[in-house]
Design an enzyme around this catalytic site. Structure first.
Site, short mmCIF file in Angstrom:
data_model
loop_
_atom_site.label_atom_id
_atom_site.label_comp_id
_atom_site.label_asym_id
_atom_site.label_seq_id
_atom_site.Cartn_x
_atom_site.Cartn_y
_atom_site.Cartn_z
N ASN A 9 0.89 -1.16 0.00
CA ASN A 9 0.00 0.00 0.00
C ASN A 9 0.92 1.21 0.00
OD1 ASN A 9 -1.77 2.05 0.40
ND2 ASN A 9 -2.47 1.42 2.43
N LYS A 11 0.25 4.19 -0.40
CA LYS A 11 -0.41 5.40 0.14
C LYS A 11 -0.17 6.59 -0.80
CE LYS A 11 -0.33 3.30 4.65
NZ LYS A 11 -0.29 3.39 6.09
N HIS A 95 -9.75 1.42 4.39
CA HIS A 95 -8.52 1.61 5.17
C HIS A 95 -8.80 2.60 6.32
CE1 HIS A 95 -4.44 2.64 6.29
NE2 HIS A 95 -4.06 1.54 5.67
N GLU A 97 -7.14 4.92 7.50
CA GLU A 97 -6.79 6.32 7.21
C GLU A 97 -7.94 7.04 6.51
OE1 GLU A 97 -2.98 5.70 5.32
OE2 GLU A 97 -2.16 5.07 7.25
N GLU A 167 -5.92 -4.77 10.31
CA GLU A 167 -4.92 -3.73 10.47
C GLU A 167 -5.22 -2.93 11.73
OE1 GLU A 167 -3.19 -3.09 6.27
OE2 GLU A 167 -4.29 -1.36 6.92
N GLY A 173 1.95 2.61 10.88
CA GLY A 173 2.85 3.76 10.82
C GLY A 173 3.52 4.09 12.14
N SER A 212 3.01 -1.89 10.35
CA SER A 212 4.45 -1.93 10.64
C SER A 212 5.10 -3.27 10.28
CB SER A 212 4.72 -1.57 12.11
OG SER A 212 4.29 -0.24 12.37
N GLY A 233 2.79 -0.92 4.34
CA GLY A 233 2.81 0.52 4.08
C GLY A 233 4.23 1.01 3.88
P1 13P Z 1 2.65 0.68 7.76
O1 13P Z 1 3.23 -0.59 7.19
O2 13P Z 1 3.37 1.91 7.34
O3 13P Z 1 2.47 0.57 9.25
O4 13P Z 1 1.19 0.84 7.14
C1 13P Z 1 0.35 -0.27 7.15
C2 13P Z 1 -0.84 0.02 6.33
O5 13P Z 1 -1.55 0.98 6.56
C3 13P Z 1 -1.11 -0.89 5.22
O6 13P Z 1 -2.34 -0.61 4.62
#
Ligand code: 13P
Length: 254
Positions: A9, A11, A95, A97, A167, A173, A212, A233
């Site tokens: 992802n 982002k 997601h 976010e 997740e 993050g 992570s 991510g």
């Molecule tokens: P990180 O791997 O940066 O923690 O993000 C995970 C994520 O949001 C995958 O969709």
């Protein structure tokens, strides 16, 4: 047996030159790792580039969100057909976010999941609890509520067309991944819930973990029987790190 799936992802990151370096680096890096499946979800403007570079390769690509509508006055949105026109096989749905900023309700996500499967896309449904919910021991309650919102829209059989990704928001993050044991417990709980409704769907659905994930914790995660893959991510912004995660997935399937 369920195959392992590694999804990047990306982002809201990247540029034409840096995407090209990443995608070409991944294609070169995974040459010897045939035992798992891979996909990269990119920002919409870069779908044409992902298609140009990945077409005919073992790496699939997808979007990070989509509208549940086919067309119309939805400024800033992208329809399922626009994604399939650019060869997408996957689309991330729900997601955190996006949920957190109030754009996506459980109900809207359920509808979107259905529309995605009807369009021939594989939705990757993200569910997970916040830190406060985790600390209050509400992981099971929250994840089941989010999952049931989709099941009530499409029925349990509708899950067959998609992928589920647990997740936990507190792991995204933050550098603080859930332990492999925690991920296994939650994934097994979710699979058990689906199993009560339909054993065949539960046996076949791929359930991923995200939050992570790095090269360093990937192998342990993949060793867990219910962890069918990962949604990556930050570590998908580094080619070597992402390829190392792909290697761990492939090795876990040998
Ligand atoms: P990180 O791997 O940066 O923690 O993000 C995970 C994520 O949001 C995958 O969709």
């Amino acid at each position: 047996m369920r195959r392992k799936l590694v999804v990047a992802n990306r982002k809201m990151n990247g540029s034409l030159p840096s995407n090209a370096a990443f995608l070409e680096g991944v294609l070169a890096g995974i040459l010897d790792y045939h035992h798992a499946d891979y996909a990269v979800c990119v920002p919409h403007p870069y779908l044409f580039q992902a298609e140009a570079i990945l077409k005919g390769s073992p790496v699939a690509w997808g979007g990070q969100n989509m509208s549940r509508f086919a067309s119309g006055a939805y400024t800033g949105s992208v329809s399922p057909r626009m994604l399939t026109e650019f060869g997408c096989q996957y689309v991330i749905i729900g997601h955190s976010e996006r949920r957190q900023r109030g754009h996506d309700t459980d109900h809207a996500i359920g509808e979107r999941f259905e529309v995605a499967t009807q369009a021939g896309l594989k939705p990757i449904l993200c569910i997970g609890e916040t830190l406060a919910e985790y600390e209050e021991g509400m992981t099971d309650l929250v994840t089941i509520r989010q999952l049931n919102a989709v099941i009530s829209e499409i029925g349990v059989k509708g899950l067959a067309g998609g992928v589920l990704s647990y997740e936990p928001v507190w792991a995204i993050g933050t550098g603080k991944a859930a332990s492999a044991e925690h991920a296994q417990n939650v994934l097994s709980f979710l699979r058990g819930h689906i199993e009560m409704l339909d054993a065949e769907i539960a046996k076949n659905i791929q359930i991923l973990y995200g939050g992570s994930v790095k090269a360093e914790n990937a192998a342990k995660l993949f060793s867990m029987s219910d962890v069918d893959g990962v949604l990556v991510g930050a570590a998908s912004l580094n080619t070597d790190e992402f390829v190392a995660i792909c290697q761990a997935a492939s090795n876990a399937c040998v």
